[in-house]
Enzyme design. Sequence first.
Site, PDB file in Angstrom:
ATOM      1  N   GLY A 150       0.844  -1.182  -0.025  1.00 59.03           N
ATOM      2  CA  GLY A 150       0.066  -0.143  -0.143  1.00 59.03           C
ATOM      3  C   GLY A 150       0.962   1.328  -0.009  1.00 59.03           C
ATOM      4  O   GLY A 150       2.064   1.070   0.214  1.00 59.03           O
ATOM      5  N   GLN A 198       3.217  10.111   1.320  1.00 59.77           N
ATOM      6  CA  GLN A 198       4.495   9.373   1.093  1.00 59.77           C
ATOM      7  C   GLN A 198       5.206   9.872  -0.138  1.00 59.77           C
ATOM      8  O   GLN A 198       6.366   9.578  -0.398  1.00 59.77           O
ATOM      9  CB  GLN A 198       4.341   7.818   1.252  1.00 59.77           C
ATOM     10  CG  GLN A 198       4.010   7.293   2.486  1.00 59.77           C
ATOM     11  CD  GLN A 198       3.980   5.677   2.305  1.00 59.77           C
ATOM     12  OE1 GLN A 198       2.798   5.186   2.197  1.00 59.77           O
ATOM     13  NE2 GLN A 198       5.093   5.045   2.694  1.00 59.77           N
ATOM     14  N   CYS A 244       7.795  -0.329   5.958  1.00 61.56           N
ATOM     15  CA  CYS A 244       6.905   0.772   5.182  1.00 61.56           C
ATOM     16  C   CYS A 244       8.109   1.539   4.090  1.00 61.56           C
ATOM     17  O   CYS A 244       9.501   1.322   4.647  1.00 61.56           O
ATOM     18  CB  CYS A 244       6.749   1.975   6.407  1.00 61.56           C
ATOM     19  SG  CYS A 244       6.122   3.454   5.775  1.00 61.56           S
ATOM     20  N   LEU A 245       7.653   1.784   3.166  1.00 64.57           N
ATOM     21  CA  LEU A 245       8.261   2.353   1.778  1.00 64.57           C
ATOM     22  C   LEU A 245       9.055   3.639   2.402  1.00 64.57           C
ATOM     23  O   LEU A 245      10.175   4.020   1.677  1.00 64.57           O
ATOM     24  CB  LEU A 245       7.544   2.575   0.784  1.00 64.57           C
ATOM     25  CG  LEU A 245       6.760   1.306   0.139  1.00 64.57           C
ATOM     26  CD1 LEU A 245       6.058   1.732  -0.942  1.00 64.57           C
ATOM     27  CD2 LEU A 245       7.901   0.365  -0.503  1.00 64.57           C
ATOM     28  N   HIS A 274      -2.464   0.490   8.797  1.00 63.37           N
ATOM     29  CA  HIS A 274      -1.009   1.131   8.521  1.00 63.37           C
ATOM     30  C   HIS A 274      -1.178   2.313   7.752  1.00 63.37           C
ATOM     31  O   HIS A 274      -0.628   3.545   7.808  1.00 63.37           O
ATOM     32  CB  HIS A 274       0.019   0.146   7.987  1.00 63.37           C
ATOM     33  CG  HIS A 274       1.332   0.772   7.544  1.00 63.37           C
ATOM     34  ND1 HIS A 274       2.469   0.187   8.048  1.00 63.37           N
ATOM     35  CD2 HIS A 274       1.515   1.700   6.494  1.00 63.37           C
ATOM     36  CE1 HIS A 274       3.397   1.025   7.553  1.00 63.37           C
ATOM     37  NE2 HIS A 274       3.010   1.659   6.647  1.00 63.37           N
ATOM     38  N   GLU A 275      -1.896   2.284   6.472  1.00 64.22           N
ATOM     39  CA  GLU A 275      -1.950   3.349   5.367  1.00 64.22           C
ATOM     40  C   GLU A 275      -2.800   4.331   5.791  1.00 64.22           C
ATOM     41  O   GLU A 275      -2.438   5.586   5.510  1.00 64.22           O
ATOM     42  CB  GLU A 275      -2.602   2.714   4.125  1.00 64.22           C
ATOM     43  CG  GLU A 275      -1.787   1.463   3.412  1.00 64.22           C
ATOM     44  CD  GLU A 275      -0.425   1.993   3.179  1.00 64.22           C
ATOM     45  OE1 GLU A 275       0.007   3.032   3.065  1.00 64.22           O
ATOM     46  OE2 GLU A 275       0.465   1.156   3.129  1.00 64.22           O
ATOM     47  N   HIS A 320      -0.841   6.985   7.971  1.00 66.10           N
ATOM     48  CA  HIS A 320       0.012   7.858   7.231  1.00 66.10           C
ATOM     49  C   HIS A 320      -0.855   9.079   7.036  1.00 66.10           C
ATOM     50  O   HIS A 320      -0.317  10.277   7.078  1.00 66.10           O
ATOM     51  CB  HIS A 320       0.291   7.214   5.786  1.00 66.10           C
ATOM     52  CG  HIS A 320       1.465   6.471   5.566  1.00 66.10           C
ATOM     53  ND1 HIS A 320       2.826   6.932   6.212  1.00 66.10           N
ATOM     54  CD2 HIS A 320       1.660   5.152   5.446  1.00 66.10           C
ATOM     55  CE1 HIS A 320       3.569   5.910   6.059  1.00 66.10           C
ATOM     56  NE2 HIS A 320       2.970   4.810   5.586  1.00 66.10           N
TER      57      HIS A 320
HETATM   58 ZN    ZN Z   1       4.030   3.115   5.294  1.00 65.91          ZN
END
Ligand code: ZN
Length: 189
Positions: A49, A54, A102-103, A144-145, A148
């Site tokens: 995701g 981000q 996480c990216l 998680h998303e 953000h």
């Molecule tokens: Zn993340």
Amino acid sequence: MTILKIAHIGNPVLRERSRELPREELALPATQTFIDDLVETMRAANGAGIAAPQVEHPIRVCVVHVQKNKRYPYMPDIPLTIMVNPVLTPSTSDTFENYEGCLSVPNLRGVVERFTRVELSYLDRRGVETKQTLRGLSAGVFQHECDHLDGKLFVDRVRDTTSLTTWADFEQFHKQAFVDKMTALVARE
Ligand code: ZN
């Protein structure tokens, strides 16, 4: 389509509350193109995701897609889901321990507590109100998303900092035990 640059931990954009996206703005071609680029960026990075902040765009848009994911091979598939102004409500007090990455937090994973079941309501990319129930590992991805969008990163929720690990050391020292636990969770949920 364009692959967007991913912001990393330390970039203040990851720490602000993203703003709601009005329907009129969602309908603009520029916003629709941005959504396509966001999906493309997630895919190029093998993410499960990604959220708009981000890629340094602090609006309340996030996407999830899991299909035989390389970063998370034990994760059940989730169809491509594009959420605008999502509202997430836990529908149980039951939680599980998720080993997240996480990216925006390169080469780090850690154990985070997540609700095993959540209700989600959001606008889809056409502005249609949508409701969904998510369980288990999939529920973890959505939590998680959505975090953000409120400027929260998984590291903020890691209670036992001894669980923090690089990806290589996750593979070597933590993966098997985690996969065994998650297989049991997926079977239960
Ligand atoms: Zn993340």
